[in-house]
Design a protein around this motif. Structure first.
Motif, PDB file in Angstrom:
ATOM      1  N   ALA A  12       0.478  -1.503  -0.128  1.00  0.00           N
ATOM      2  CA  ALA A  12       0.277   0.032  -0.230  1.00  0.00           C
ATOM      3  C   ALA A  12       0.914   0.646  -0.267  1.00  0.00           C
ATOM      4  O   ALA A  12       0.845   2.251  -0.739  1.00  0.00           O
ATOM      5  CB  ALA A  12      -0.834   0.168   1.107  1.00  0.00           C
ATOM      6  N   THR A  13       1.522   1.172   0.701  1.00  0.00           N
ATOM      7  CA  THR A  13       2.202   2.820   0.681  1.00  0.00           C
ATOM      8  C   THR A  13       3.307   2.664  -0.778  1.00  0.00           C
ATOM      9  O   THR A  13       3.600   4.294  -1.057  1.00  0.00           O
ATOM     10  CB  THR A  13       3.901   1.495   1.941  1.00  0.00           C
ATOM     11  OG1 THR A  13       3.330   2.151   2.814  1.00  0.00           O
ATOM     12  CG2 THR A  13       5.077   3.108   1.665  1.00  0.00           C
ATOM     13  N   TYR A  14       3.927   1.370  -0.963  1.00  0.00           N
ATOM     14  CA  TYR A  14       4.489   1.874  -2.815  1.00  0.00           C
ATOM     15  C   TYR A  14       3.697   2.077  -3.217  1.00  0.00           C
ATOM     16  O   TYR A  14       4.186   3.037  -4.436  1.00  0.00           O
ATOM     17  CB  TYR A  14       5.280   0.136  -2.766  1.00  0.00           C
ATOM     18  CG  TYR A  14       6.747   0.146  -1.453  1.00  0.00           C
ATOM     19  CD1 TYR A  14       6.994   0.945  -0.407  1.00  0.00           C
ATOM     20  CD2 TYR A  14       6.589  -1.594  -1.901  1.00  0.00           C
ATOM     21  CE1 TYR A  14       8.282   0.172   0.245  1.00  0.00           C
ATOM     22  CE2 TYR A  14       7.306  -1.904  -0.893  1.00  0.00           C
ATOM     23  CZ  TYR A  14       8.018  -1.009   0.050  1.00  0.00           C
ATOM     24  OH  TYR A  14       9.418  -1.440   0.716  1.00  0.00           O
ATOM     25  N   ALA A  15       2.696   1.383  -3.358  1.00  0.00           N
ATOM     26  CA  ALA A  15       2.015   1.650  -4.741  1.00  0.00           C
ATOM     27  C   ALA A  15       0.899   3.337  -4.508  1.00  0.00           C
ATOM     28  O   ALA A  15       0.740   4.608  -5.374  1.00  0.00           O
ATOM     29  CB  ALA A  15       0.096   1.033  -4.370  1.00  0.00           C
ATOM     30  N   GLY A  16       0.892   4.245  -3.390  1.00  0.00           N
ATOM     31  CA  GLY A  16       0.569   5.448  -2.969  1.00  0.00           C
ATOM     32  C   GLY A  16       2.158   5.975  -3.578  1.00  0.00           C
ATOM     33  O   GLY A  16       1.725   7.263  -3.593  1.00  0.00           O
ATOM     34  N   TRP A  17       3.149   5.828  -3.484  1.00  0.00           N
ATOM     35  CA  TRP A  17       4.083   7.045  -3.870  1.00  0.00           C
ATOM     36  C   TRP A  17       4.538   6.204  -5.451  1.00  0.00           C
ATOM     37  O   TRP A  17       4.809   8.127  -5.807  1.00  0.00           O
ATOM     38  CB  TRP A  17       5.789   5.870  -3.479  1.00  0.00           C
ATOM     39  CG  TRP A  17       6.220   6.225  -2.164  1.00  0.00           C
ATOM     40  CD1 TRP A  17       5.642   6.737  -0.745  1.00  0.00           C
ATOM     41  CD2 TRP A  17       6.974   4.792  -1.349  1.00  0.00           C
ATOM     42  NE1 TRP A  17       6.391   6.828   0.198  1.00  0.00           N
ATOM     43  CE2 TRP A  17       7.065   5.367   0.026  1.00  0.00           C
ATOM     44  CE3 TRP A  17       8.260   4.186  -2.201  1.00  0.00           C
ATOM     45  CZ2 TRP A  17       8.417   5.227   0.879  1.00  0.00           C
ATOM     46  CZ3 TRP A  17       8.842   4.315  -0.757  1.00  0.00           C
ATOM     47  CH2 TRP A  17       9.143   4.406   0.330  1.00  0.00           C
ATOM     48  N   PHE A  18       4.157   5.389  -5.595  1.00  0.00           N
ATOM     49  CA  PHE A  18       3.604   5.185  -7.328  1.00  0.00           C
ATOM     50  C   PHE A  18       2.752   6.455  -7.842  1.00  0.00           C
ATOM     51  O   PHE A  18       2.895   6.985  -8.874  1.00  0.00           O
ATOM     52  CB  PHE A  18       3.732   4.028  -8.188  1.00  0.00           C
ATOM     53  CG  PHE A  18       4.976   3.109  -8.326  1.00  0.00           C
ATOM     54  CD1 PHE A  18       6.256   3.318  -9.090  1.00  0.00           C
ATOM     55  CD2 PHE A  18       5.862   2.390  -7.200  1.00  0.00           C
ATOM     56  CE1 PHE A  18       7.239   2.971  -9.236  1.00  0.00           C
ATOM     57  CE2 PHE A  18       6.881   1.569  -7.218  1.00  0.00           C
ATOM     58  CZ  PHE A  18       7.945   1.931  -8.554  1.00  0.00           C
ATOM     59  N   LYS A  19       1.502   6.065  -7.492  1.00  0.00           N
ATOM     60  CA  LYS A  19       0.515   7.085  -7.577  1.00  0.00           C
ATOM     61  C   LYS A  19       1.195   8.478  -7.568  1.00  0.00           C
ATOM     62  O   LYS A  19       0.341   9.028  -8.528  1.00  0.00           O
ATOM     63  CB  LYS A  19      -0.948   7.379  -6.930  1.00  0.00           C
ATOM     64  CG  LYS A  19      -1.954   7.318  -6.880  1.00  0.00           C
ATOM     65  CD  LYS A  19      -2.895   7.466  -5.463  1.00  0.00           C
ATOM     66  CE  LYS A  19      -4.491   8.065  -6.637  1.00  0.00           C
ATOM     67  NZ  LYS A  19      -5.464   7.523  -4.863  1.00  0.00           N
ATOM     68  N   ALA A  20       1.679   9.389  -6.400  1.00  0.00           N
ATOM     69  CA  ALA A  20       2.383  10.669  -6.381  1.00  0.00           C
ATOM     70  C   ALA A  20       2.955  10.760  -6.523  1.00  0.00           C
ATOM     71  O   ALA A  20       2.952  11.763  -8.012  1.00  0.00           O
ATOM     72  CB  ALA A  20       2.978  10.647  -5.255  1.00  0.00           C
ATOM     73  N   GLU A  65       2.194  14.630   1.078  1.00  0.00           N
ATOM     74  CA  GLU A  65       1.270  13.615   1.783  1.00  0.00           C
ATOM     75  C   GLU A  65       2.196  11.931   1.708  1.00  0.00           C
ATOM     76  O   GLU A  65       1.995  11.305   2.464  1.00  0.00           O
ATOM     77  CB  GLU A  65      -0.093  13.247   1.352  1.00  0.00           C
ATOM     78  CG  GLU A  65      -0.706  14.319   1.279  1.00  0.00           C
ATOM     79  CD  GLU A  65      -1.996  14.657   0.423  1.00  0.00           C
ATOM     80  OE1 GLU A  65      -2.106  13.306  -0.320  1.00  0.00           O
ATOM     81  OE2 GLU A  65      -2.944  15.556   0.738  1.00  0.00           O
ATOM     82  N   VAL A  66       2.829  11.544   0.501  1.00  0.00           N
ATOM     83  CA  VAL A  66       3.932  10.771   0.821  1.00  0.00           C
ATOM     84  C   VAL A  66       5.401  11.036   0.750  1.00  0.00           C
ATOM     85  O   VAL A  66       5.966   9.937   1.337  1.00  0.00           O
ATOM     86  CB  VAL A  66       3.933  10.089  -0.772  1.00  0.00           C
ATOM     87  CG1 VAL A  66       2.323   9.335  -1.047  1.00  0.00           C
ATOM     88  CG2 VAL A  66       4.446  10.906  -1.794  1.00  0.00           C
ATOM     89  N   ARG A  67       5.389  11.598   1.499  1.00  0.00           N
ATOM     90  CA  ARG A  67       6.899  12.228   2.261  1.00  0.00           C
ATOM     91  C   ARG A  67       8.277  12.640   0.783  1.00  0.00           C
ATOM     92  O   ARG A  67       9.289  12.263   1.390  1.00  0.00           O
ATOM     93  CB  ARG A  67       7.513  11.767   3.037  1.00  0.00           C
ATOM     94  CG  ARG A  67       6.012  11.146   4.309  1.00  0.00           C
ATOM     95  CD  ARG A  67       6.970  11.887   4.950  1.00  0.00           C
ATOM     96  NE  ARG A  67       7.376  12.022   6.602  1.00  0.00           N
ATOM     97  CZ  ARG A  67       7.727  13.359   6.847  1.00  0.00           C
ATOM     98  NH1 ARG A  67       7.332  14.558   6.905  1.00  0.00           N
ATOM     99  NH2 ARG A  67       9.010  13.620   7.371  1.00  0.00           N
TER     100      ARG A  67
END
Length: 101
Positions: A12-20, A65-67
């Protein structure tokens, strides 16, 4: 050699990074901040990109948001800079996703 299992939380964290990073302007913005090697205001960033301040602010919010970027308040303004921890974390995340040690 078998790679460690990717946890649901990490996925979930990595997906958020790629989405950003899925927006080309956010990639350009991050590239600009990384190249400048100093905190910048929204106004300074806007001078280098073909978009307005409100759009820059929106993109910075997403990256913060994803730092990927860190915000630091200085009186009434905010300066943004690249989170240098990403230099280690992001490549490690790519290796984990691809099952590489």
């Amino acid at each position: 050699m078998t790679a460690a299992r990717l946890t649901d939380e990490d996925a979930a964290t990595y997906a958020g990074w790629f989405k950003a990073l899925a927006d080309p302007m956010r990639v350009r913005l991050l590239h600009l901040l990384a190249g400048e090697l100093r905190p910048m205001t929204v106004g300074e960033i806007t001078e280098h990109l073909p978009i307005g301040q409100s759009t820059v602010s929106h993109h910075l919010k997403t990256l913060a948001e994803v730092r990927f970027v860190l915000a630091e308040r200085h009186g009434t303004s905010t300066r943004y800079e690249v989170n240098t921890a990403c230099l280690d974390c992001f490549p490690a995340a790519v290796r984990a996703i691809l099952g590489r040690p």
